[in-house]
Design a protein around this motif. Structure first.
Motif, PDB file in Angstrom:
ATOM      1  N   GLU A  18       2.910  15.861   6.931  1.00  0.00           N
ATOM      2  CA  GLU A  18       3.630  16.170   8.166  1.00  0.00           C
ATOM      3  C   GLU A  18       4.789  17.124   7.913  1.00  0.00           C
ATOM      4  OE1 GLU A  18       4.830  12.583  10.108  1.00  0.00           O
ATOM      5  OE2 GLU A  18       2.773  11.854  10.302  1.00  0.00           O
ATOM      6  N   ALA A  19       5.503  16.926   6.815  1.00  0.00           N
ATOM      7  CA  ALA A  19       6.615  17.810   6.480  1.00  0.00           C
ATOM      8  C   ALA A  19       6.110  19.230   6.231  1.00  0.00           C
ATOM      9  CB  ALA A  19       7.365  17.287   5.253  1.00  0.00           C
ATOM     10  N   ASN A  20       4.966  19.358   5.558  1.00  0.00           N
ATOM     11  CA  ASN A  20       4.400  20.686   5.322  1.00  0.00           C
ATOM     12  C   ASN A  20       3.991  21.350   6.638  1.00  0.00           C
ATOM     13  OD1 ASN A  20       4.740  20.656   2.551  1.00  0.00           O
ATOM     14  ND2 ASN A  20       2.742  19.719   2.170  1.00  0.00           N
ATOM     15  N   LYS A  21       3.388  20.563   7.553  1.00  0.00           N
ATOM     16  CA  LYS A  21       3.017  21.106   8.859  1.00  0.00           C
ATOM     17  C   LYS A  21       4.253  21.579   9.611  1.00  0.00           C
ATOM     18  CE  LYS A  21      -1.135  18.343   9.664  1.00  0.00           C
ATOM     19  NZ  LYS A  21      -1.730  17.284  10.507  1.00  0.00           N
ATOM     20  N   ILE A  58       0.635   1.499 -17.238  1.00  0.00           N
ATOM     21  CA  ILE A  58       1.546   1.085 -16.179  1.00  0.00           C
ATOM     22  C   ILE A  58       1.047   1.617 -14.837  1.00  0.00           C
ATOM     23  CG2 ILE A  58       3.893   1.365 -15.286  1.00  0.00           C
ATOM     24  CD1 ILE A  58       4.849   1.386 -18.199  1.00  0.00           C
ATOM     25  N   ASP A  59       0.586   2.869 -14.814  1.00  0.00           N
ATOM     26  CA  ASP A  59       0.085   3.438 -13.565  1.00  0.00           C
ATOM     27  C   ASP A  59      -1.127   2.675 -13.054  1.00  0.00           C
ATOM     28  OD1 ASP A  59       2.027   5.324 -13.471  1.00  0.00           O
ATOM     29  OD2 ASP A  59       0.796   6.953 -14.309  1.00  0.00           O
ATOM     30  N   SER A  60      -2.025   2.309 -13.934  1.00  0.00           N
ATOM     31  CA  SER A  60      -3.212   1.598 -13.478  1.00  0.00           C
ATOM     32  C   SER A  60      -2.844   0.198 -12.991  1.00  0.00           C
ATOM     33  CB  SER A  60      -4.269   1.534 -14.586  1.00  0.00           C
ATOM     34  OG  SER A  60      -3.779   0.772 -15.674  1.00  0.00           O
ATOM     35  N   ALA A  61      -1.797  -0.378 -13.564  1.00  0.00           N
ATOM     36  CA  ALA A  61      -1.363  -1.697 -13.099  1.00  0.00           C
ATOM     37  C   ALA A  61      -0.745  -1.577 -11.708  1.00  0.00           C
ATOM     38  CB  ALA A  61      -0.364  -2.294 -14.086  1.00  0.00           C
ATOM     39  N   GLU A  62      -0.054  -0.460 -11.430  1.00  0.00           N
ATOM     40  CA  GLU A  62       0.532  -0.266 -10.119  1.00  0.00           C
ATOM     41  C   GLU A  62      -0.533  -0.011  -9.068  1.00  0.00           C
ATOM     42  OE1 GLU A  62       3.327   2.878 -10.413  1.00  0.00           O
ATOM     43  OE2 GLU A  62       4.794   1.697 -11.506  1.00  0.00           O
ATOM     44  N   ASP A  63      -1.601   0.652  -9.423  1.00  0.00           N
ATOM     45  CA  ASP A  63      -2.657   0.972  -8.464  1.00  0.00           C
ATOM     46  C   ASP A  63      -3.349  -0.283  -7.948  1.00  0.00           C
ATOM     47  OD1 ASP A  63      -2.111   3.626  -8.637  1.00  0.00           O
ATOM     48  OD2 ASP A  63      -3.721   4.071 -10.069  1.00  0.00           O
ATOM     49  N   ASP A  64      -3.280  -1.357  -8.670  1.00  0.00           N
ATOM     50  CA  ASP A  64      -3.947  -2.576  -8.240  1.00  0.00           C
ATOM     51  C   ASP A  64      -3.203  -3.247  -7.086  1.00  0.00           C
ATOM     52  OD1 ASP A  64      -5.781  -2.133 -10.188  1.00  0.00           O
ATOM     53  OD2 ASP A  64      -4.861  -3.488 -11.649  1.00  0.00           O
ATOM     54  N   ASP A  65      -1.914  -3.011  -6.957  1.00  0.00           N
ATOM     55  CA  ASP A  65      -1.123  -3.667  -5.926  1.00  0.00           C
ATOM     56  C   ASP A  65      -1.363  -2.977  -4.570  1.00  0.00           C
ATOM     57  OD1 ASP A  65       0.643  -5.324  -4.709  1.00  0.00           O
ATOM     58  OD2 ASP A  65       2.454  -4.379  -5.525  1.00  0.00           O
ATOM     59  N   PRO A  66      -1.837  -3.709  -3.552  1.00  0.00           N
ATOM     60  CA  PRO A  66      -2.146  -3.065  -2.265  1.00  0.00           C
ATOM     61  C   PRO A  66      -0.899  -2.538  -1.532  1.00  0.00           C
ATOM     62  CG  PRO A  66      -2.495  -5.441  -2.138  1.00  0.00           C
ATOM     63  CD  PRO A  66      -2.203  -5.118  -3.564  1.00  0.00           C
ATOM     64  N   GLU A  67       0.238  -3.182  -1.719  1.00  0.00           N
ATOM     65  CA  GLU A  67       1.449  -2.696  -1.071  1.00  0.00           C
ATOM     66  C   GLU A  67       1.851  -1.325  -1.594  1.00  0.00           C
ATOM     67  OE1 GLU A  67       4.609  -5.523  -1.331  1.00  0.00           O
ATOM     68  OE2 GLU A  67       3.444  -7.110  -0.363  1.00  0.00           O
ATOM     69  N   ILE A  68       1.713  -1.149  -2.891  1.00  0.00           N
ATOM     70  CA  ILE A  68       2.071   0.138  -3.483  1.00  0.00           C
ATOM     71  C   ILE A  68       1.093   1.212  -3.023  1.00  0.00           C
ATOM     72  CG2 ILE A  68       2.250   1.388  -5.665  1.00  0.00           C
ATOM     73  CD1 ILE A  68       3.396  -1.167  -6.883  1.00  0.00           C
ATOM     74  N   LEU A  69      -0.177   0.863  -2.904  1.00  0.00           N
ATOM     75  CA  LEU A  69      -1.159   1.824  -2.404  1.00  0.00           C
ATOM     76  C   LEU A  69      -0.820   2.253  -0.979  1.00  0.00           C
ATOM     77  CD1 LEU A  69      -4.527   0.338  -3.736  1.00  0.00           C
ATOM     78  CD2 LEU A  69      -3.390   2.438  -4.462  1.00  0.00           C
ATOM     79  N   LEU A  70      -0.435   1.282  -0.146  1.00  0.00           N
ATOM     80  CA  LEU A  70      -0.041   1.620   1.225  1.00  0.00           C
ATOM     81  C   LEU A  70       1.178   2.530   1.250  1.00  0.00           C
ATOM     82  CD1 LEU A  70      -0.535  -1.786   3.070  1.00  0.00           C
ATOM     83  CD2 LEU A  70      -1.787   0.329   3.444  1.00  0.00           C
ATOM     84  N   MET A  71       2.148   2.239   0.411  1.00  0.00           N
ATOM     85  CA  MET A  71       3.348   3.070   0.351  1.00  0.00           C
ATOM     86  C   MET A  71       3.005   4.489  -0.100  1.00  0.00           C
ATOM     87  SD  MET A  71       6.130   0.410  -1.163  1.00  0.00           S
ATOM     88  CE  MET A  71       7.533   1.457  -0.964  1.00  0.00           C
ATOM     89  N   LYS A  72       2.103   4.615  -1.094  1.00  0.00           N
ATOM     90  CA  LYS A  72       1.699   5.942  -1.563  1.00  0.00           C
ATOM     91  C   LYS A  72       0.990   6.707  -0.457  1.00  0.00           C
ATOM     92  CE  LYS A  72       1.348   5.097  -6.517  1.00  0.00           C
ATOM     93  NZ  LYS A  72       0.460   5.094  -7.684  1.00  0.00           N
ATOM     94  N   GLN A  73       0.174   6.017   0.327  1.00  0.00           N
ATOM     95  CA  GLN A  73      -0.520   6.673   1.431  1.00  0.00           C
ATOM     96  C   GLN A  73       0.494   7.156   2.476  1.00  0.00           C
ATOM     97  OE1 GLN A  73      -3.298   3.750   2.824  1.00  0.00           O
ATOM     98  NE2 GLN A  73      -4.852   4.245   1.269  1.00  0.00           N
ATOM     99  N   ARG A  74       1.481   6.325   2.758  1.00  0.00           N
ATOM    100  CA  ARG A  74       2.505   6.719   3.726  1.00  0.00           C
ATOM    101  C   ARG A  74       3.294   7.930   3.231  1.00  0.00           C
ATOM    102  NH1 ARG A  74       4.726   0.712   4.805  1.00  0.00           N
ATOM    103  NH2 ARG A  74       2.984  -0.027   6.083  1.00  0.00           N
ATOM    104  N   VAL A  75       3.610   7.940   1.973  1.00  0.00           N
ATOM    105  CA  VAL A  75       4.346   9.068   1.402  1.00  0.00           C
ATOM    106  C   VAL A  75       3.505  10.343   1.503  1.00  0.00           C
ATOM    107  CG1 VAL A  75       5.236  10.021  -0.765  1.00  0.00           C
ATOM    108  CG2 VAL A  75       5.810   7.690  -0.109  1.00  0.00           C
ATOM    109  N   GLU A  76       2.216  10.245   1.198  1.00  0.00           N
ATOM    110  CA  GLU A  76       1.335  11.414   1.306  1.00  0.00           C
ATOM    111  C   GLU A  76       1.258  11.904   2.746  1.00  0.00           C
ATOM    112  OE1 GLU A  76      -2.446  10.377  -0.328  1.00  0.00           O
ATOM    113  OE2 GLU A  76      -1.643  10.067  -2.338  1.00  0.00           O
TER     114      GLU A  76
END
Length: 183
Positions: free
Chosen positions: A41-44, A18-36
């Protein structure tokens, strides 16, 4: 007990699929990058907040600027004058130049409307010594930027006193109108 542990099914293979299937979706990748990014920023911000709190605790209280007492405010008011009918485009520097002959000036304050930011048409001038106030009062009705200015000593407001006394009643109030609306 050992039998029960071995009989529990594990679903690790299904989760990785399931995780590898989610990684293929570019929208989810963008969302993960935004969350990171947001987590970084929160840590800073946490680090900056901790550093600020640490710096605040480490500074001794003797170095901090003490609050003005009522006596200090009253002393500053006794060294200050009220200047009325000030031109709306006047600057504190111009007012300072106008009253420079009276003595050393500590501060010039032009009050502005808090909603519009436009000047109210009056100012306060604080002198270094109380003796300079008398010289400034002599400049009452002098011409400043084409207007006759009004110069009076600054008065100190007394909390809770509005000039008409406190409470209800008094000699200037109509009799028999205590509660209003016929009650």
């Amino acid at each position: 007990m050992a039998d029960t542990e071995s009989t529990t099914p594990t679903n690790n293979a299904a989760e990785t699929v399931i995780d590898s299937a989610e990684d293929d979706d570019p929208e989810i990748l963008l969302m993960k990058q935004r969350v990171e990014e947001m987590e970084r920023e929160a840590n800073k911000l946490r680090e900056l907040q901790a550093a600020a709190e640490k710096a605040e605790r480490s500074t001794p209280s003797a170095e901090q600027v003490p609050m003005e007492t009522e006596e200090d405010k009253a002393a500053a008011d006794s060294r200050s004058i009220y200047v009325g009918n000030v031109d709306y485009s006047a600057t504190p520097e111009e007012i300072q130049q106008h009253f420079q002959a009276c003595g050393t000036i500590n501060r010039v304050t032009i009050l502005c409307d808090k909603f519009t930011g436009h000047p109210k048409g009056y100012a306060y001038v604080e002198f270094a010594e109380a003796e300079f106030v008398d010289a400034a009062l002599a400049m009452d009705n002098s011409l400043f930027r084409g207007r006759l200015i009004k110069v009076t000593p600054k008065r100190t407001n007394i909390p809770g006193f509005n000039g008409r006394g406190r409470g209800r009643g008094g000699p200037y109030r109509a009799r028999g109108r205590g509660r209003g609306r016929g009650f």
